[in-house]
Design a protein around this motif. Structure first.
Motif, PDB file in Angstrom:
ATOM      1  N   ALA A 125     -15.566   6.646 -20.961  1.00 50.96           N
ATOM      2  CA  ALA A 125     -14.387   6.687 -21.804  1.00 50.96           C
ATOM      3  C   ALA A 125     -13.046   5.588 -21.307  1.00 50.96           C
ATOM      4  CB  ALA A 125     -13.635   8.311 -21.596  1.00 50.96           C
ATOM      5  N   CYS A 126     -12.339   5.152 -22.329  1.00 57.37           N
ATOM      6  CA  CYS A 126     -11.380   4.480 -22.456  1.00 57.37           C
ATOM      7  C   CYS A 126     -10.463   5.311 -21.466  1.00 57.37           C
ATOM      8  CB  CYS A 126     -10.521   3.806 -23.602  1.00 57.37           C
ATOM      9  SG  CYS A 126     -11.716   2.789 -24.529  1.00 57.37           S
ATOM     10  N   PRO A 127      -9.772   4.634 -20.496  1.00 58.28           N
ATOM     11  CA  PRO A 127      -8.635   5.524 -19.728  1.00 58.28           C
ATOM     12  C   PRO A 127      -7.587   6.078 -20.497  1.00 58.28           C
ATOM     13  CG  PRO A 127      -8.917   3.291 -18.786  1.00 58.28           C
ATOM     14  CD  PRO A 127      -9.581   3.465 -19.958  1.00 58.28           C
ATOM     15  N   ALA A 128      -6.570   7.112 -20.135  1.00 57.21           N
ATOM     16  CA  ALA A 128      -5.705   7.544 -20.851  1.00 57.21           C
ATOM     17  C   ALA A 128      -4.626   6.136 -20.904  1.00 57.21           C
ATOM     18  CB  ALA A 128      -4.976   8.891 -19.954  1.00 57.21           C
ATOM     19  N   GLY A 129      -3.904   6.264 -21.828  1.00 60.66           N
ATOM     20  CA  GLY A 129      -3.091   5.196 -22.376  1.00 60.66           C
ATOM     21  C   GLY A 129      -3.408   4.069 -23.155  1.00 60.66           C
ATOM     22  N   LYS A 130      -4.884   4.354 -23.486  1.00 57.68           N
ATOM     23  CA  LYS A 130      -5.461   3.304 -24.118  1.00 57.68           C
ATOM     24  C   LYS A 130      -6.390   4.000 -25.339  1.00 57.68           C
ATOM     25  CE  LYS A 130      -5.844   0.133 -20.071  1.00 57.68           C
ATOM     26  NZ  LYS A 130      -5.431  -0.969 -20.491  1.00 57.68           N
ATOM     27  N   TYR A 131      -6.900   3.134 -26.282  1.00 54.90           N
ATOM     28  CA  TYR A 131      -7.770   3.495 -27.206  1.00 54.90           C
ATOM     29  C   TYR A 131      -8.513   2.311 -27.626  1.00 54.90           C
ATOM     30  CZ  TYR A 131      -4.707   0.969 -30.614  1.00 54.90           C
ATOM     31  OH  TYR A 131      -4.307  -0.262 -31.122  1.00 54.90           O
ATOM     32  N   SER A 132      -9.785   2.503 -28.326  1.00 54.59           N
ATOM     33  CA  SER A 132     -10.578   1.781 -28.857  1.00 54.59           C
ATOM     34  C   SER A 132     -11.354   2.052 -30.138  1.00 54.59           C
ATOM     35  CB  SER A 132     -11.731   1.357 -27.831  1.00 54.59           C
ATOM     36  OG  SER A 132     -12.638   0.294 -28.282  1.00 54.59           O
ATOM     37  N   THR A 133     -11.313   1.359 -31.120  1.00 59.27           N
ATOM     38  CA  THR A 133     -11.810   1.478 -32.472  1.00 59.27           C
ATOM     39  C   THR A 133     -13.338   1.019 -32.412  1.00 59.27           C
ATOM     40  OG1 THR A 133     -10.827  -0.429 -33.302  1.00 59.27           O
ATOM     41  CG2 THR A 133      -9.595   1.661 -33.174  1.00 59.27           C
ATOM     42  N   SER A 158      -8.310  10.655 -22.280  1.00 60.04           N
ATOM     43  CA  SER A 158      -9.011   9.756 -22.126  1.00 60.04           C
ATOM     44  C   SER A 158      -9.712   9.466 -23.446  1.00 60.04           C
ATOM     45  CB  SER A 158      -9.594   9.457 -20.900  1.00 60.04           C
ATOM     46  OG  SER A 158     -10.554  10.749 -20.546  1.00 60.04           O
ATOM     47  N   GLY A 159     -10.576   8.412 -23.565  1.00 60.57           N
ATOM     48  CA  GLY A 159     -11.621   8.305 -24.712  1.00 60.57           C
ATOM     49  C   GLY A 159     -11.095   8.263 -26.037  1.00 60.57           C
ATOM     50  N   ASN A 160      -9.931   7.728 -26.275  1.00 59.85           N
ATOM     51  CA  ASN A 160      -9.346   7.755 -27.615  1.00 59.85           C
ATOM     52  C   ASN A 160      -9.847   6.821 -28.646  1.00 59.85           C
ATOM     53  OD1 ASN A 160      -7.211   9.855 -26.951  1.00 59.85           O
ATOM     54  ND2 ASN A 160      -6.489   8.221 -25.672  1.00 59.85           N
ATOM     55  N   ALA A 161     -10.043   7.221 -29.647  1.00 62.72           N
ATOM     56  CA  ALA A 161     -11.004   6.123 -30.732  1.00 62.72           C
ATOM     57  C   ALA A 161      -9.950   5.573 -31.742  1.00 62.72           C
ATOM     58  CB  ALA A 161     -11.975   7.100 -31.237  1.00 62.72           C
ATOM     59  N   ALA A 162      -8.683   5.729 -31.500  1.00 66.04           N
ATOM     60  CA  ALA A 162      -7.843   5.406 -32.884  1.00 66.04           C
ATOM     61  C   ALA A 162      -6.360   5.260 -32.183  1.00 66.04           C
ATOM     62  CB  ALA A 162      -7.817   6.283 -33.749  1.00 66.04           C
ATOM     63  N   GLU A 163      -5.885   4.344 -32.811  1.00 66.50           N
ATOM     64  CA  GLU A 163      -4.303   4.070 -32.368  1.00 66.50           C
ATOM     65  C   GLU A 163      -3.548   5.310 -32.515  1.00 66.50           C
ATOM     66  OE1 GLU A 163      -0.189   3.039 -32.193  1.00 66.50           O
ATOM     67  OE2 GLU A 163      -1.073   3.604 -34.080  1.00 66.50           O
ATOM     68  N   SER A 164      -3.821   6.190 -33.593  1.00 71.57           N
ATOM     69  CA  SER A 164      -2.898   7.406 -33.967  1.00 71.57           C
ATOM     70  C   SER A 164      -3.069   8.558 -32.670  1.00 71.57           C
ATOM     71  CB  SER A 164      -3.750   8.081 -35.093  1.00 71.57           C
ATOM     72  OG  SER A 164      -5.046   8.284 -34.942  1.00 71.57           O
ATOM     73  N   ALA A 165      -4.075   8.123 -31.779  1.00 73.72           N
ATOM     74  CA  ALA A 165      -4.137   9.053 -30.523  1.00 73.72           C
ATOM     75  C   ALA A 165      -2.874   8.878 -29.570  1.00 73.72           C
ATOM     76  CB  ALA A 165      -5.344   8.866 -29.744  1.00 73.72           C
ATOM     77  N   CYS A 166      -2.305   7.705 -29.926  1.00 74.56           N
ATOM     78  CA  CYS A 166      -0.943   7.459 -29.209  1.00 74.56           C
ATOM     79  C   CYS A 166       0.182   8.202 -29.635  1.00 74.56           C
ATOM     80  CB  CYS A 166      -0.835   5.982 -29.178  1.00 74.56           C
ATOM     81  SG  CYS A 166      -2.074   4.994 -28.312  1.00 74.56           S
ATOM     82  N   VAL A 167       0.805   8.594 -28.758  1.00 74.56           N
ATOM     83  CA  VAL A 167       1.932   9.864 -29.249  1.00 74.56           C
ATOM     84  C   VAL A 167       3.309   9.100 -28.959  1.00 74.56           C
ATOM     85  CG1 VAL A 167       2.906  11.981 -29.049  1.00 74.56           C
ATOM     86  CG2 VAL A 167       0.447  11.802 -28.816  1.00 74.56           C
ATOM     87  N   SER A 168       4.281   9.260 -30.245  1.00 73.05           N
ATOM     88  CA  SER A 168       5.543   8.591 -30.103  1.00 73.05           C
ATOM     89  C   SER A 168       6.183   9.200 -29.305  1.00 73.05           C
ATOM     90  CB  SER A 168       6.014   8.502 -31.448  1.00 73.05           C
ATOM     91  OG  SER A 168       5.588   7.438 -32.142  1.00 73.05           O
ATOM     92  N   CYS A 169       6.986   8.776 -28.233  1.00 73.39           N
ATOM     93  CA  CYS A 169       8.261   9.423 -27.778  1.00 73.39           C
ATOM     94  C   CYS A 169       9.197   9.891 -28.651  1.00 73.39           C
ATOM     95  CB  CYS A 169       9.111   8.386 -26.677  1.00 73.39           C
ATOM     96  SG  CYS A 169       8.045   7.531 -25.395  1.00 73.39           S
ATOM     97  N   GLY A 170       9.553  11.244 -28.394  1.00 72.42           N
ATOM     98  CA  GLY A 170      10.635  11.878 -29.510  1.00 72.42           C
ATOM     99  C   GLY A 170      11.853  11.345 -29.612  1.00 72.42           C
ATOM    100  N   PRO A 171      12.927  11.870 -30.701  1.00 69.85           N
ATOM    101  CA  PRO A 171      14.137  11.559 -30.692  1.00 69.85           C
ATOM    102  C   PRO A 171      14.629  11.631 -29.289  1.00 69.85           C
ATOM    103  CG  PRO A 171      13.110  12.752 -32.348  1.00 69.85           C
ATOM    104  CD  PRO A 171      12.098  12.848 -31.534  1.00 69.85           C
TER     105      PRO A 171
END
Length: 170
Positions: free
Chosen positions: A50-58, A80-93
């Motif tokens: 799996a790609c590490p946490a903080g990363k993704y691969s399509t 870990s193991g994120n398959a899309a950029e959408s797995a990256c969560v925005s810092c909130g307001p």
């Protein structure tokens, strides 16, 4: 004829096969996006890393961790193991992060008192907006201009980004 196990051809890096007796490379299955397999001859899906946490691969069938892309600044991915950029969560307001590849919400930094930030996914302290003259806010990570409080009647503050009522003077 084939008379030794050395006659068998490994699946390429990035692929694996669970089929004994496979007769063609088509029996090799690509590792899922979000994973990679640097060596040939994988015989199980669990060989895919799996790609590490903080990363993704399509990229399915990736052969290297180089395909794992950092989440951009202002975002994080704790799994870990994120398959899309959408797995990256925005810092909130009220928060920002200048770190790329962040693996935890703890990378998100609260705007200082005297400032606020209404949007998500911000990547710089400069994104925090100053409370205007005549106002103050003692709130860390304020999320709206409404959290900037007017100086009391009879007092004023000529500066911006005031962090306490004591900044308001007669």
């Amino acid at each position: 004829g084939n008379d030794a196990s050395s006659d068998c051809i490994d699946c390429n890096a990035g692929k694996y096969s669970t089929l004994p007796g496979a007769t063609a490379a088509s029996g090799c299955v690509a590792c899922d996006a979000g994973k990679y397999l640097p060596s040939p001859g994988g015989d199980s899906e669990t060989d895919c890393i799996a790609c590490p946490a903080g990363k993704y691969s399509t990229v399915p069938g990736a052969q290297s961790m180089d395909t794992c892309t950092d989440c951009e600044a202002g975002k994080y991915a704790s799994a870990s193991g994120n398959a899309a950029e959408s797995a990256c969560v925005s810092c909130g307001p009220g928060k920002y992060s200048y770190v790329t590849g962040a693996s935890s919400m703890s990378a998100c930094i609260l705007c200082a008192a005297g400032k606020y930030l209404e949007t998500s996914g911000n990547d710089a302290e400069a994104d925090c907006v100053s409370c205007g003259a005549g106002k103050y806010s003692d709130t860390l990570g304020a999320t709206s201009a409404g959290q900037c409080t007017n100086c009391p009647a009879g007092k004023h503050a000529q500066t911006i980004s005031n962090q306490a009522e004591s900044s308001c003077i007669v």
